[in-house]
Write an enzyme that holds these catalytic residues in place. Structure first.
Site, PDB file in Angstrom:
ATOM      1  N   ALA A 318       0.838  -1.201   0.000  1.00  0.00           N
ATOM      2  CA  ALA A 318       0.000   0.000   0.000  1.00  0.00           C
ATOM      3  C   ALA A 318       0.869   1.246   0.000  1.00  0.00           C
ATOM      4  O   ALA A 318       1.932   1.279   0.625  1.00  0.00           O
ATOM      5  CB  ALA A 318      -0.908  -0.002   1.219  1.00  0.00           C
ATOM      6  N   ASP A 320      -0.124   4.576   1.329  1.00  0.00           N
ATOM      7  CA  ASP A 320      -1.303   5.037   2.039  1.00  0.00           C
ATOM      8  C   ASP A 320      -1.639   6.495   1.763  1.00  0.00           C
ATOM      9  O   ASP A 320      -2.792   6.902   1.934  1.00  0.00           O
ATOM     10  CB  ASP A 320      -1.123   4.797   3.538  1.00  0.00           C
ATOM     11  N   GLY A 324      -4.777   6.242  -1.404  1.00  0.00           N
ATOM     12  CA  GLY A 324      -6.094   6.569  -0.870  1.00  0.00           C
ATOM     13  C   GLY A 324      -6.218   7.968  -0.313  1.00  0.00           C
ATOM     14  O   GLY A 324      -7.312   8.523  -0.239  1.00  0.00           O
ATOM     15  N   GLY A 325      -5.096   8.551   0.102  1.00  0.00           N
ATOM     16  CA  GLY A 325      -5.132   9.893   0.651  1.00  0.00           C
ATOM     17  C   GLY A 325      -5.280   9.911   2.155  1.00  0.00           C
ATOM     18  O   GLY A 325      -6.282   9.452   2.701  1.00  0.00           O
ATOM     19  N   GLY A 327      -5.619  12.512   4.041  1.00  0.00           N
ATOM     20  CA  GLY A 327      -6.681  13.432   4.426  1.00  0.00           C
ATOM     21  C   GLY A 327      -8.056  12.822   4.274  1.00  0.00           C
ATOM     22  O   GLY A 327      -8.946  13.058   5.091  1.00  0.00           O
ATOM     23  N   LEU A 412      -6.538   3.330   8.086  1.00  0.00           N
ATOM     24  CA  LEU A 412      -6.474   2.715   6.770  1.00  0.00           C
ATOM     25  C   LEU A 412      -6.779   1.233   6.940  1.00  0.00           C
ATOM     26  O   LEU A 412      -5.883   0.431   7.212  1.00  0.00           O
ATOM     27  CB  LEU A 412      -5.089   2.938   6.149  1.00  0.00           C
ATOM     28  N   TYR A 415      -5.031  -0.711  10.014  1.00  0.00           N
ATOM     29  CA  TYR A 415      -4.003   0.051  10.729  1.00  0.00           C
ATOM     30  C   TYR A 415      -4.447   1.470  11.036  1.00  0.00           C
ATOM     31  O   TYR A 415      -5.224   2.078  10.299  1.00  0.00           O
ATOM     32  CB  TYR A 415      -2.717   0.128   9.898  1.00  0.00           C
ATOM     33  N   HIS A 465       6.342  -7.404   7.319  1.00  0.00           N
ATOM     34  CA  HIS A 465       6.147  -6.264   6.424  1.00  0.00           C
ATOM     35  C   HIS A 465       6.967  -5.078   6.931  1.00  0.00           C
ATOM     36  O   HIS A 465       7.598  -5.147   7.989  1.00  0.00           O
ATOM     37  CB  HIS A 465       4.670  -5.896   6.335  1.00  0.00           C
ATOM     38  N   HIS A 627       8.597  -4.567  10.455  1.00  0.00           N
ATOM     39  CA  HIS A 627       7.662  -5.104  11.449  1.00  0.00           C
ATOM     40  C   HIS A 627       7.517  -6.607  11.255  1.00  0.00           C
ATOM     41  O   HIS A 627       6.760  -7.073  10.400  1.00  0.00           O
ATOM     42  CB  HIS A 627       6.313  -4.414  11.302  1.00  0.00           C
TER      43      HIS A 627
END
EC number: 1.4.3.-
Length: 681
Positions: A318, A320, A324-325, A327, A412, A415, A465, A627
């Site tokens: 992703a 992020d 997708g934005g 904001g 998101l 997360y 990840h 992670h």
């Protein structure tokens, strides 16, 4: 008149929508985003100079109020073509237009999330795949929408959307019951243009020694799974009862002031807060005690690549902010939970003590709406700022480190990310990221372990990840002509002439001459210094500046030839230095959704080889988390915190917080109790 950096109002955004609609009579328009196009720097700096000099008037020239509109135009072939336009909202006319075409894709919208879920409900392919499982009574299907990732070579270049599938235990009748504890090994893939599930991917569910494509799950797919509840009322054990209240009290109100909608003044700081659909909260025109420090500060991008090679997980990556934005996904923040302190207080001059800032987001028909409380502003205590005790007299002078925090939080899917800009009384700015929320998990057969992650609950594999962030720093250190120096501390071999005892080390400062990248070097204490070579500190004789130490965190681990790496060039070095260009804001490129390589990102900017000495420059700081999940991250992950601190270096002539009062907090009391006074027997 609205300030050039103030976000678009709902009315202004709707004007832009109407102009775009009128430009395409008889066509179907699907709006993605409408937000403020910040003025060109050459225009804005002239306006800001008038503002700071106190000579700004109603007749002073102002940059145009421009709305950037991103939208799809759907033609006769039913395949949307992506367009970007600039609309002058005061003149109500389009002043620039770009047909991006069908090769690049606009960011995702929340409306597409709903489309995926509705299409899955009626898809024969998806329903056939679900029929392979025997689910217990009381469980219902939940779909978590996800970006498709980088296109495979064999993929037709169309707009896709996919979903991770889970089962939710509804027997508690609580809609917040954690469905991530029951993953299912099917992934529906939707052709967004056709609104059709074109296939259902079936990832492997095995463990060590099993193949990359073999599905070996039992028919009772979640029979061995266990609840993973996190909401208090569903926990198997009660919450702690021995935690006493800890209150933040400001009986005289806060020390900050917010005026002109976006102007923040606190202690000796002065800056403006912005907000847009891609970057979330942004910081502009930062001054300290009447001196310029930064032109702009933002979180530019983040990417989250997963390390499971089993298809289709190889695409699981992703972006992020670009996909997708931030904001668009910003939380409406809650007093007492997300933010502490005073919300609002009227003052005599008609301004407000304001803790929250609203955003404006765009619906698919172009209509703008307010997204309330997307940014919070509050003060916090961060321990001791400075202290010294005169051992001869016994007197200690201590100053608390109070900070002003501008914070926004993004959800998101599974997360959460907490982003904060923290300003302190010693002239420092800290950019902080915190990752929390629920791990992205997939199904694994009972009793198996995996090389691709950690089993955090029966049947639940949390894949390895990374989270890689990029902070964009546009310095304006006493002006816009700045230079980056690398300060390094090198050992010096013992020699009779200069280092006879062997204790000397050498500090080297090397100017970055052309746009380039570099990496952290803790063995050399490598520091990035952003200085104004035209302004000299009268005491040290060095140029005034600000500095930060790059975080020596692991960079992108994917093979350099992989799609993951090609589309995330920014994540392969800790620091990038480029020459300023208007509109060059996104480290990962302008178009990240389904990209196969980085387009107009920071790596492309570096390839220009621009001269960056005594120029208007931008510095990009990359850091992140590798992670490898642990049991303690389940069912909700405790925050993982990373931060960079941008500190003054020879910018002042003394400690800038020397004048902070060392008042004793009379609300602090000494508590004694039996547990503290009696020895344990």
């Amino acid at each position: 008149m609205r300030h050039p950096l103030e976000i678009l109002s709902v009315d202004e955004a709707n004007v832009a929508r109407d102009v775009i609609r009128a430009s395409y009579p008889g066509k179907v328009i699907f709006f993605r985003q409408i937000f403020l196009q910040e003025p060109p720097k050459a225009e804005l700096t002239k306006f800001l100079a008038l503002e700071h000099s106190g000579t700004l008037s109603q007749t002073s020239p102002r940059p145009a109020r421009l709305a950037k509109c991103q939208y799809d135009v759907i033609g006769s072939d039913k395949v949307p073509a992506y367009h970007e336009s600039l609309v002058d909202v005061e003149k109500r006319q389009r002043v620039h237009h770009l047909v991006v075409g069908k090769h690049h894709h606009a960011s995702l919208t929340l409306a597409e999330f709903d489309i995926l879920i509705e299409v899955c409900k009626t898809s024969p392919k998806f329903q056939e795949a679900l029929a392979e499982f025997k689910l217990p009574d009381g469980f219902e299907i939940v779909i978590d929408p996800w970006p498709y990732g980088g296109l495979d070579r064999e993929d037709e270049d169309r707009r896709y959307f996919q979903g991770l599938v889970f089962a939710q235990d509804t027997r508690s009748k609580n809609p917040d019951s954690n469905f991530y504890a029951y993953p299912l090994p099917i992934i529906p893939v939707m052709d967004v243009h056709k609104r059709e599930i074109i296939r259902v991917d079936r990832p492997a569910t095995g463990g060590k020694g099993d193949g990359l494509t073999d599905q070996t799950f039992p028919e009772d797919i979640i029979g061995h799974c266990k609840p993973g509840e996190y909401i208090p009322e569903l926990l198997e054990k009660p919450t702690r009862k021995d935690l006493k209240p800890l209150n933040v009290l400001q009986p005289e109100g806060p020390s900050f002031r917010v005026t002109d909608e976006s102007l923040v003044e606190w202690q000796k700081w002065r800056f403006r807060v912005g907000f847009n659909s891609r970057e979330g909260a942004t910081i502009h025109d930062v001054w300290y005690d009447g001196r310029s420090v930064l032109y702009r500060l933002s979180i530019s991008e983040m990417t989250v690549p997963y390390a499971d090679p089993r298809p289709p997980y190889h695409r699981k990556q992703a972006f992020d902010f670009g996909d997708g934005g931030a904001g668009n996904c910003a939380n409406n923040l809650s007093l007492g939970c997300d933010c502490l302190g005073v919300i609002k207080r009227d003052v005599s001059d008609g301004g407000f003590w304001q803790q929250y800032f609203d955003g404006v987001v765009t619906e698919s028909d172009g209509t703008a709406k307010v997204s309330p409380n997307v940014i919070c502003l509050h003060e916090q205590d961060n321990g001791i700022g400075w202290k010294h005790t005169n051992w001869r007299t016994g007197r200690a002078v201590v100053v608390r480190n109070r900070e002003l925090v501008v914070q926004f939080i993004v959800t998101l899917a599974n997360y959460e990310y907490v982003f904060a800009y923290r300003f302190d009384q010693a002239g420092c700015i800290t950019v902080e990221t915190r990752a929390t929320g629920i791990l992205s998990v997939v199904s694994i057969d009972p009793g198996k372990r995996s090389d691709y992650g950690n089993v955090v609950s029966s049947g639940v594999l949390a894949q390895n990840h990374q989270h890689l962030f990029c902070v964009r720093i546009d310095p304006a250190i006493d002006g816009h002509e700045n230079t980056v120096y690398l300060e390094e501390s090198h050992p010096v071999r013992m020699n009779q002439a200069t280092n006879p005892a062997g204790n000397l080390y050498e500090v080297r400062n090397t100017a970055v001459q052309r746009s380039s990248w570099l990496d952290a070097a803790p063995e050399l204490n490598r520091v990035i210094k952003m200085v104004n070579p035209n302004k000299i500190n009268p005491i040290s004789g060095n140029p005034v500046g600000y500095k930060f130490t790059p975080l020596a965190t692991q960079l992108l681990l994917a093979d350099p030839e992989s799609t993951q790496a090609r589309r995330a060039q920014f994540a392969q070095h800790h620091v990038w230095v480029t020459k300023y260009h208007d509109g060059e804001l996104y480290a990962g490129g302008r178009y990240t959704l389904q990209s196969q390589s980085e387009v107009d990102g920071v790596s492309d900017a570096v390839k220009r080889g621009d001269l960056v000495q005594n120029e208007d420059i931008v510095v990009w700081s990359v850091f992140g988390i590798t992670h490898n999940p642990r049991i303690e991250d389940w069912p909700v992950m405790p925050v993982e915190t990373y931060q960079i601190t941008i500190r003054p270096v020879d910018f002042f002539q003394e400690n800038p917080s020397i004048d902070v009062p060392s008042n004793k907090n009379l609300c602090s009391t000494l508590v004694t109790s039996e547990c503290c006074t009696k020895p344990n027997m």
